[in-house]
Every structure is written in C-alpha cells, then in structure tokens.
Design an enzyme around this catalytic site. Sequence first.
Site, PDB file in Angstrom:
ATOM      1  N   ASN A   3     -32.976  32.736  10.039  1.00  0.00           N
ATOM      2  CA  ASN A   3     -32.154  32.823  10.990  1.00  0.00           C
ATOM      3  C   ASN A   3     -31.346  31.644  10.948  1.00  0.00           C
ATOM      4  O   ASN A   3     -31.310  30.855  10.092  1.00  0.00           O
ATOM      5  CB  ASN A   3     -32.830  32.848  12.189  1.00  0.00           C
TER       6      ASN A   3
ATOM      7  N   GLY B 124     -28.062  42.215  14.233  1.00  0.00           N
ATOM      8  CA  GLY B 124     -28.604  42.490  13.041  1.00  0.00           C
ATOM      9  C   GLY B 124     -28.838  41.900  11.951  1.00  0.00           C
ATOM     10  O   GLY B 124     -29.703  40.789  12.115  1.00  0.00           O
TER      11      GLY B 124
ATOM     12  N   ASP C 143     -41.036  38.232  12.860  1.00  0.00           N
ATOM     13  CA  ASP C 143     -42.159  38.517  11.933  1.00  0.00           C
ATOM     14  C   ASP C 143     -42.136  39.870  11.590  1.00  0.00           C
ATOM     15  O   ASP C 143     -42.685  40.102  10.347  1.00  0.00           O
ATOM     16  CB  ASP C 143     -43.621  37.977  12.682  1.00  0.00           C
TER      17      ASP C 143
ATOM     18  N   GLY D 112     -30.459  38.389  15.119  1.00  0.00           N
ATOM     19  CA  GLY D 112     -31.023  38.795  16.559  1.00  0.00           C
ATOM     20  C   GLY D 112     -30.461  40.237  16.576  1.00  0.00           C
ATOM     21  O   GLY D 112     -30.378  41.102  15.866  1.00  0.00           O
TER      22      GLY D 112
ATOM     23  N   GLY E  51     -49.432  33.592  15.508  1.00  0.00           N
ATOM     24  CA  GLY E  51     -49.250  32.717  14.458  1.00  0.00           C
ATOM     25  C   GLY E  51     -48.355  33.589  13.684  1.00  0.00           C
ATOM     26  O   GLY E  51     -48.597  34.866  13.520  1.00  0.00           O
TER      27      GLY E  51
END
Length: 300
Positions: free
Chosen positions: A184, A224, A251, A221, A41
């Site tokens: 992202n 960077g 996270d 990713g 989570g």
Amino acid sequence: MYDFDLTVVGSANADLVIDVERRPAAGETVLGSDLAVHPGGKGANQAVAAARLGARTALLARVGDDAYGRLLLDSQRAAGVDTAQVLVGKAPTGVALITVDPSGDNSIVVSPGANAHLTPEDVRAAAALLGASKVVSTQLEIPLETVVEVVRRLAPGTRFVLNPSPPVPLPDEVLAAADPLIVNEHEAGVILGDGAAGDTPEQWAKALLERGPRSVVVTLGGEGALVATRDAITRIAAVSVDAVDTTGAGDAFTAALGYGLGAGATLEAAATYAARVGALAVTRRGAQDSYPTAEEVDTL
Ligand code: ADP
C-alpha cells in the site's frame, strides 16, 4: 503435480479487541466493552482467505501450546487449511491488543510471541512443502531472516508473493524474488525510503520496479489497485461496495491474488479477481470472519 495452490509462511495472532469511548492517554485507565477474541495475524488471515476461495492451502507458522494457539488452529482447520506445519512450541501465541474508539480509529500493541520463533531452520525443515506449492507468500510479521530463507528455498517453478507488512527496508535478494511485491502507499514509502516515491502510485510502482521485483502491485483501498511490470502499468478499478470494516482487506486481496496467479491467471486478471475479494471483505466486520467463498465472489 503440486499438492498446494498456496503455502503461506507467516504470522498467527490472537486479536484481543475492546471498544472504548476514548483511547487511554499515558497513566489513564478507561473502561471498555466486553473483550472480543478473534483469530488473526497476516499469515493466518491470508491462509484462511485463500482456503475459503477453494485454494488448496497450507500454513507454515508458529503458535504456543495455549488457548490462543488452539483457537488459531481451529480457525485454520475450519477453513480447510492444512495445518501440519503449524508448529506448536514453548513461546506463547502472538497477541494483538486492540482498542477501537467510536470513530473506528484504533491503537494496537503486538506481542509477537511464537511468531518471533519461526526460524530459518523451520523453513529448511519444511522444504518439501515449499516445493509442493505453486505459490508461496510471506509478510513481515515473522523474522526477516526467515523470509530470506524462504526465498533461498523456493523450488524453481514456485512463484513468490511478498506483502512487506509491517514494512522495513528489504535486502535485494528478497526484492528480486518478489513476483509481485504487494504494497500500500505506506509500505511503498518505507521500502523506497523517504521522499523517493514521487507523487502518484504509478511513480511509486516504477521506482519499486527499479529495486528489482519482477512485478509490483499497489493497493489503493477504495480506489482499487495498480499492477506494474516492466512492460505495462495498469489500473484495476475498485468494486463499489458499502464499506463497513476494512480490517484484513489487504490480506484477503493478497491471498486471492496468489491463488489466481497459481491458477495461471495473468497479473491483471488475478488482481481484478483479488479486488472483488477485497471489496467483499470490507462489507463485513472482522478479518477472517469477513472473507468470502468463491461462490460469493462469482455472484458479486
Ligand atoms: P491494505 O489493508 O493492505 O492497506 P487496502 O486497504 O488497499 O489494503 O485493500 C486491499 C484491496 O481491497 C484494495 O486494493 C481494493 O481492491 C479492496 N478494497 C479495500 N477497501 C475497499 C473499499 N472501500 N471498496 C472497495 N474495495 C476495497
């Protein structure tokens, strides 16, 4: 003056993982590996990542009075997270059912369970905790109205970090408080709406800033990240590592960034540190199991 460097308001799930040769089609049954159960989570992951770096960390979350809830409480405590506000109620602990095929592609079904019962009322009851935290971070695996209440209850000096995952269009009030909004590519696309993002991360960041956040971080990713304020947009290079498993890297990055900002680092310096933490997290399997200590980051 502050009791906590970071308070995470978010989800706690048990990740139930089975490796399969092939993910099943409709109506099909496939046999898989032994079941592996991991604490997960986004909220629980971020709290563990920050605590492992040495941040004084608290988690405001909900779990059930069941074995998975105890697993989650144990992993938080083992990492040193303050769990006084991990509330135990009637709804079962959230669960993610994950099948992974040999190429690493996965299919996931999430049962939010107790996470769906983390309410604005719970946030109001934890107002003292929010006021005692340098930084408060949330994600969107809890009800949006609960995130809105967090924004309304922030103490004047507390910084708010938002990772809108899984993404939904956000109210202006929430966007305006984010400092930074961490996304992202996929999340940027959903927040901006179809076709509004442009072609480059720089264009997404500019378009996102126009929606109100004080700052924006785009994670890329293995490429960077990028940090953006109204004054400047700066690329943060990825640390070159052998990636084994990217689960939970976002996270770890978010937690490290929040911790760094609370310690007084600039956005650029905090993101540079967070990129080192994210890089270390992808060199090991799993989410919480992959998170580094501050010492490991220093010696990378
Ligand atoms: P998310 O899981 O939210 O999509 P990313 O995959 O972009 O997040 O990962 C977060 C951060 O972790 C990246 O911005 C980067 O700094 C670091 N990271 C992720 N994958 C790699 C990789 N393959 N090599 C080095 N760093 C990585």
